[in-house]
Structures are given as structure tokens and as C-alpha cells.
Design a protein around this motif. Structure first.
Motif, mmCIF file in Angstrom:
data_model
loop_
_atom_site.group_PDB
_atom_site.id
_atom_site.type_symbol
_atom_site.label_atom_id
_atom_site.label_comp_id
_atom_site.label_asym_id
_atom_site.label_seq_id
_atom_site.Cartn_x
_atom_site.Cartn_y
_atom_site.Cartn_z
ATOM 1 N N LYS A 192 -81.178 35.772 -93.778
ATOM 2 C CA LYS A 192 -80.811 34.917 -94.909
ATOM 3 C C LYS A 192 -80.236 35.816 -95.998
ATOM 4 O O LYS A 192 -80.969 36.332 -96.833
ATOM 5 C CB LYS A 192 -82.014 34.142 -95.438
ATOM 6 C CG LYS A 192 -81.627 33.027 -96.424
ATOM 7 C CD LYS A 192 -82.851 32.246 -96.874
ATOM 8 C CE LYS A 192 -82.441 31.037 -97.707
ATOM 9 N NZ LYS A 192 -81.519 31.379 -98.805
ATOM 10 N N PRO A 193 -78.936 36.054 -95.964
ATOM 11 C CA PRO A 193 -78.336 36.907 -96.995
ATOM 12 C C PRO A 193 -78.554 36.331 -98.392
ATOM 13 O O PRO A 193 -78.683 35.115 -98.571
ATOM 14 C CB PRO A 193 -76.845 36.929 -96.622
ATOM 15 C CG PRO A 193 -76.805 36.523 -95.177
ATOM 16 C CD PRO A 193 -77.956 35.585 -94.988
ATOM 17 N N ARG A 194 -78.628 37.226 -99.374
ATOM 18 C CA ARG A 194 -78.877 36.800 -100.747
ATOM 19 C C ARG A 194 -77.755 35.879 -101.220
ATOM 20 O O ARG A 194 -76.589 36.202 -101.166
ATOM 21 C CB ARG A 194 -78.964 38.026 -101.659
ATOM 22 C CG ARG A 194 -79.167 37.692 -103.146
ATOM 23 C CD ARG A 194 -79.251 38.959 -103.955
ATOM 24 N NE ARG A 194 -78.094 39.807 -103.757
ATOM 25 C CZ ARG A 194 -76.933 39.676 -104.412
ATOM 26 N NH1 ARG A 194 -76.787 38.729 -105.320
ATOM 27 N NH2 ARG A 194 -75.936 40.518 -104.179
ATOM 28 N N GLY A 195 -78.157 34.689 -101.683
ATOM 29 C CA GLY A 195 -77.197 33.728 -102.188
ATOM 30 C C GLY A 195 -76.475 32.936 -101.127
ATOM 31 O O GLY A 195 -75.565 32.173 -101.469
ATOM 32 N N GLN A 196 -76.843 33.075 -99.859
ATOM 33 C CA GLN A 196 -76.187 32.348 -98.788
ATOM 34 C C GLN A 196 -77.225 31.605 -97.964
ATOM 35 O O GLN A 196 -78.432 31.813 -98.125
ATOM 36 C CB GLN A 196 -75.386 33.304 -97.888
ATOM 37 C CG GLN A 196 -74.247 34.023 -98.604
ATOM 38 C CD GLN A 196 -73.471 34.936 -97.680
ATOM 39 O OE1 GLN A 196 -73.776 35.063 -96.501
ATOM 40 N NE2 GLN A 196 -72.453 35.604 -98.215
ATOM 41 N N ARG A 304 -75.684 42.042 -98.893
ATOM 42 C CA ARG A 304 -76.617 40.971 -99.260
ATOM 43 C C ARG A 304 -77.888 41.043 -98.417
ATOM 44 O O ARG A 304 -78.992 40.764 -98.922
ATOM 45 C CB ARG A 304 -75.944 39.613 -99.100
ATOM 46 C CG ARG A 304 -74.824 39.356 -100.094
ATOM 47 C CD ARG A 304 -74.113 38.050 -99.808
ATOM 48 N NE ARG A 304 -73.030 37.801 -100.734
ATOM 49 C CZ ARG A 304 -73.149 37.155 -101.891
ATOM 50 N NH1 ARG A 304 -74.339 36.683 -102.253
ATOM 51 N NH2 ARG A 304 -72.127 36.975 -102.686
ATOM 52 N N ASP A 307 -80.005 43.771 -99.923
ATOM 53 C CA ASP A 307 -80.670 43.318 -101.152
ATOM 54 C C ASP A 307 -81.900 42.475 -100.826
ATOM 55 O O ASP A 307 -82.959 42.629 -101.458
ATOM 56 C CB ASP A 307 -79.694 42.521 -102.016
ATOM 57 C CG ASP A 307 -78.522 43.369 -102.496
ATOM 58 O OD1 ASP A 307 -78.654 44.616 -102.472
ATOM 59 O OD2 ASP A 307 -77.485 42.804 -102.878
ATOM 60 N N VAL A 308 -81.780 41.582 -99.865
ATOM 61 C CA VAL A 308 -82.930 40.776 -99.460
ATOM 62 C C VAL A 308 -84.002 41.651 -98.828
ATOM 63 O O VAL A 308 -85.209 41.390 -98.972
ATOM 64 C CB VAL A 308 -82.466 39.666 -98.489
ATOM 65 C CG1 VAL A 308 -83.653 38.916 -97.909
ATOM 66 C CG2 VAL A 308 -81.544 38.699 -99.210
ATOM 67 N N ALA A 311 -86.201 43.126 -101.557
ATOM 68 C CA ALA A 311 -87.103 42.098 -102.096
ATOM 69 C C ALA A 311 -88.202 41.754 -101.099
ATOM 70 O O ALA A 311 -89.354 41.505 -101.486
ATOM 71 C CB ALA A 311 -86.302 40.852 -102.470
ATOM 72 N N ARG A 312 -87.869 41.725 -99.807
ATOM 73 C CA ARG A 312 -88.877 41.419 -98.785
ATOM 74 C C ARG A 312 -89.938 42.506 -98.723
ATOM 75 O O ARG A 312 -91.136 42.212 -98.606
ATOM 76 C CB ARG A 312 -88.189 41.260 -97.429
ATOM 77 C CG ARG A 312 -89.128 40.858 -96.304
ATOM 78 C CD ARG A 312 -88.382 40.636 -95.008
ATOM 79 N NE ARG A 312 -87.846 41.865 -94.453
ATOM 80 C CZ ARG A 312 -86.556 42.176 -94.399
ATOM 81 N NH1 ARG A 312 -85.659 41.345 -94.889
ATOM 82 N NH2 ARG A 312 -86.146 43.321 -93.864
#
Length: 453
Positions: A192-196, A304, A307-308, A311-312
Motif C-alpha cells: 500500500k504505497p503512501r497516498g495510493q 512511497r 516511506d510506508v 512508518a510500519r
């Protein structure tokens, strides 16, 4: 499909029809091999014999074509001829698509020579299809489009040949066909790419040839119709507990796989990656930059994902610290309601101040207190201390009885509290006295008037 041949003069693969306008008719002799034999310009890639170019004049009754010098038919096996024809057609189709995407760009077919070749100008006998050479603004781009991946030895020879012919700065790109066996070994990766939106990427186990291409600085992509798959590295690992962390969750939302994770390596897969994830893109998007492949969209997706990933990792370690804090938090003291009541009932009641009771001596009463002596009058009643009576000894004291406490001559003076510092608050009178008098007079007159009636 036309005929293809190796041009010893330009050292490129030529096509008929297509390149006949720049070619000479016949054998076009003038090239000598390593043994000094004069050879023709055109050579068959299947049997390495000279070819004759026929029917290229405008008034020719036949279509342009190549013919073997000895005979019309090629002495090579039909299987070899068929494989070469299929390999050439795959490369030519990609070349035509690039010509439509990049109009005006110089694109040609080439067979880079092996640096160790004994005969200059001879086609390499490795059986690989020709490469697509694009003359870009940032240098040449060599594009390989094999129908099937060659052996590791052929890959290494091709890498050295391209570097020797076009320099180390040339970009070497490989567009591979999807191998069903390779794509069936690994599963899919939910990302799940960031923002997508959430996606599912295919993953593969890289082969030795693919790792060699990436190690040499080349790019490996998969071309399936209009879709292009761009790889990134996926390295699986297990989170090691740090100080103040615990990873043995018992929550249904975090199963036993919670401590297992993966990290991405991009834009080029790292050598230590366990597998490669593939970002789907389109050939139109890759060719939107003239004479170069644009990987902006695919690399943006990879960034992306990274970046996720950060956060993960932060979230999982935060949960591990929270679990450790919850398990090692100090327990509060247990308070029982019944025990408090019993302890409270067992506590003694506070002692009240008691007023000393005085017993008046004989002949006196509370209404007729005894008169103090002169010493007590001079020093004051508060400072007067009664003297104990003297007891005369007797010869036979008899049984000793407890002596009665001495009675004071007079009762102690009562303690008068000091006057208050402020006078007590008196609420104001709701009805003034004058108004009450007036009200009383009016009422009396009214009663008198009513009684007169």
C-alpha cells in the motif's frame, strides 16, 4: 517479414525491405577475412556464407531479397533458421514501437562483436538476437530483447562486447519475456504505497543471469504487451527485540508473524535481496521522454513504499514497547472495603477535654465560696496554689489508707474567651420601623372606617 543479414561494412544487421536504399547490389566484395580471403559485404547469420543482394533496382520485376552465393537455400538447419527468424522478429517489433514513440531518433540493429574475436566483422556465434541501439542525447542506449534468456556465459560475453564497443557510459537495458516457471516460484506481495490504494505486486526469484546484468550496471525489465514490470529488492528479516520491547503478542490483530518484516532496496535491487518485487508500468509511460526510458512513475511508487516501510517499523516497535510497559508496570495496592471498616471501628475514639470538678470544703457551698487569704489576694486568684495540709505522725499509724486529694480552697475562675475582632453580622431589617408604624396607622384607620359602616 523480410530477410536479415549481417553487414560487414557497417557491422550492423540490415533488413530487406527497409535498408536497400543505402546498400550496394550483388556481393559488394571488398572485405578480407583473417586468412586474407576477399569476402563479400553481406553474410548469412545462420550459416556465415556470403549473400547476394538482388532486385533492388527500380525496374526489377522481383522484390528485393538476399540469395546465397552457392544456392538459393541456406545450408543451415531449418530449426536454426526458424529460431533466428523468430528472435529477429521480436527485436524488430520493439524497434518499430520505439520508432513510433520517438520519431526522428536514430535507431539501428547491431550485433556487438566479442572483443576476443579472431575475425573482425564476423557475427558472434553465440546465437543471440541483435541489439537495438538508440542514439540518445546522453549517450547510446543499448536495448536487448531476447525471446528467451541466454546462458550465463553468453550474458557475460554480451556485457563485455557492449562495454567494449560503446564505452562504459552506455546504458544497457534488457527487456525480458515472462517466464511462467520463474513467476510461479514466488507468491505475490500486498503493498500500500503512501497516498495510493492497496496493490498486489508479483515477486520473482532472480536468476544468475539477471543478477549478472544488474551487477554490471544494466537494467532488467519484463515486457508483456503494453505492460512493463520494473523490479525492486525485497529483503525479508525478523525484528530483533531491543531493550524495553516484547514481540510475543497474544492479540488476534497481531499474530505470530508480527515480528517478521521486509525492507525495500531501490531503485536497483540489492544483491542480498531474497526476491524481487515488480512495479507495473506502461511502455507509453517509459517512452514519454525522447530517446530515453523514464522510470519516474515506477521509482515514485518505490519511494512511497519506502516511506510506508519507515512508518510500519515505527508502529511495530511502538507496540512492542507498549506491550513491555503493560507487562512490567507496578501493581497498585489492593484496597478491601471490609478491612477498612473493621480497622476504622477498632480505632479508639478521640478523647474529649474534661473540665476538672472541684469539691468545696466543709462549711462552704457554691453560693458561699470561701474567702481567699491575703496572699492570694495580692498575687491573684489565678496564681494561687493551695498548700497541702500537714499530717502529724502518731505512735501507732495502723493500716495505711490512701490519702484523699487535697481540696482546693476555692473553685478556679472560669476562662472567658476573648471578644471577637469583628462584630457579628446583622442582616438589615427587611421592613423599616417607620414604615411599620405608618402601615399600622393606615390599617387602624381602615379598620375604624369599616367598623363605622
Amino acid at each position: 517479414m523480410g530477410d536479415t543479414a549481417w553487414d560487414r561494412k557497417t557491422r550492423r544487421v540490415i533488413e530487406i525491405p527497409g535498408d536497400e536504399a543505402t546498400l550496394a547490389v550483388g556481393l559488394a566484395r571488398g572485405h578480407y577475412d583473417s586468412s586474407g580471403v576477399l569476402r563479400g559485404r553481406y553474410m548469412c547469420r545462420a550459416c556465415f556464407q556470403d549473400l547476394i543482394l538482388r532486385a533492388i533496382k527500380p525496374d526489377a520485376k522481383q522484390v528485393p531479397h538476399f540469395r546465397h552465393e552457392s544456392s538459393r537455400e541456406c545450408p543451415a538447419s531449418a530449426e536454426r533458421q526458424r529460431e533466428i527468424a523468430m528472435d529477429d522478429q521480436v527485436v524488430i517489433d520493439l524497434r518499430d514501437r520505439l520508432l513510433r514513440a520517438w520519431p526522428g531518433v536514430t535507431i539501428c540493429l547491431d550485433l556487438p562483436e566479442d572483443p576476443g574475436s579472431q575475425e573482425p566483422g564476423r557475427v558472434p556465434p553465440d546465437g543471440m538476437p541483435p541489439a537495438i541501439v538508440v542514439s540518445g542525447a546522453d549517450g547510446p542506449v543499448v536495448i536487448e530483447r531476447p525471446r528467451k534468456l541466454p546462458d550465463p556465459e553468453q550474458i557475460q560475453r554480451r556485457l563485455h562486447a557492449v562495454r567494449a564497443r560503446y564505452g562504459a557510459g552506455a546504458r544497457h537495458v534488457w527487456f525480458l519475456a515472462k517466464d511462467p516457471l520463474q513467476f510461479a516460484k514466488c507468491g505475490q506481495l500486498a503493498v500500500k504505497p503512501r497516498g495510493q490504494d492497496a496493490e498486489v505486486h508479483a515477486t520473482i526469484a532472480p536468476t544468475e543471469q539477471q543478477l549478472a546484468i544488474v551487477a554490471a550496471g544494466g537494467g532488467v525489465y519484463w515486457l508483456d504487451g503494453q505492460q512493463v514490470l520494473v523490479p525492486y529488492g525485497v529483503e525479508d528479516f525478523t525484528h530483533q527485540p531491543r531493550r524495553g520491547e516484547e514481540w510475543d503478542f497474544r492479540d488476534w490483530r497481531r499474530n505470530k508473524e508480527w515480528h517478521r518484516d521486509w525492507r525495500i532496496s531501490q531503485p536497483v535491487p540489492a544483491p542480498e535481496a531474497n526476491r524481487w518485487g515488480l512495479v507495473p508500468s506502461s511502455l507509453h509511460q517509459l517512452t514519454r521522454t525522447k530517446a530515453a526510458f523514464s522510470l519516474t512513475e515506477a521509482r515514485d511508487t518505490m519511494q512511497r513504499l519506502e516511506d510506508v516501510q519507515q512508518a510500519r517499523w515505527r508502529r511495530r516497535r511502538a507496540d512492542a514497547r507498549e506491550l513491555h510497559s503493560a507487562r512490567h508496570a507496578p501493581q497498585p495496592p489492593v484496597v478491601h472495603a471490609s478491612g477498612d471498616d473493621e480497622s476504622a471501628s477498632e480505632q479508639p475514639a478521640p478523647a474529649l477535654p474534661s473540665t476538672p470538678q472541684t469539691v468545696p470544703p466543709s462549711g462552704t457551698s457554691a453560693d458561699n465560696p470561701p474567702r481567699p487569704d491575703a496572699a492570694s489576694e495580692q498575687t491573684g486568684a489565678a496564681d494561687a496554689i493551695p498548700a497541702a495540709p500537714a499530717i502529724a505522725p502518731t505512735a501507732d499509724p495502723g493500716p495505711v489508707l490512701p490519702a484523699a486529694p487535697p481540696a482546693p480552697d476555692r473553685a478556679p475562675a472560669p476562662v472567658i474567651p476573648p471578644p471577637p475582632q469583628h462584630p457579628p453580622y446583622m442582616p438589615p431589617t427587611l421592613v423599616p420601623a417607620e414604615r411599620q408604624e405608618r402601615r399600622g396607622g393606615f390599617r387602624s384607620v381602615l379598620r375604624h372606617f369599616l367598623s363605622g359602616r
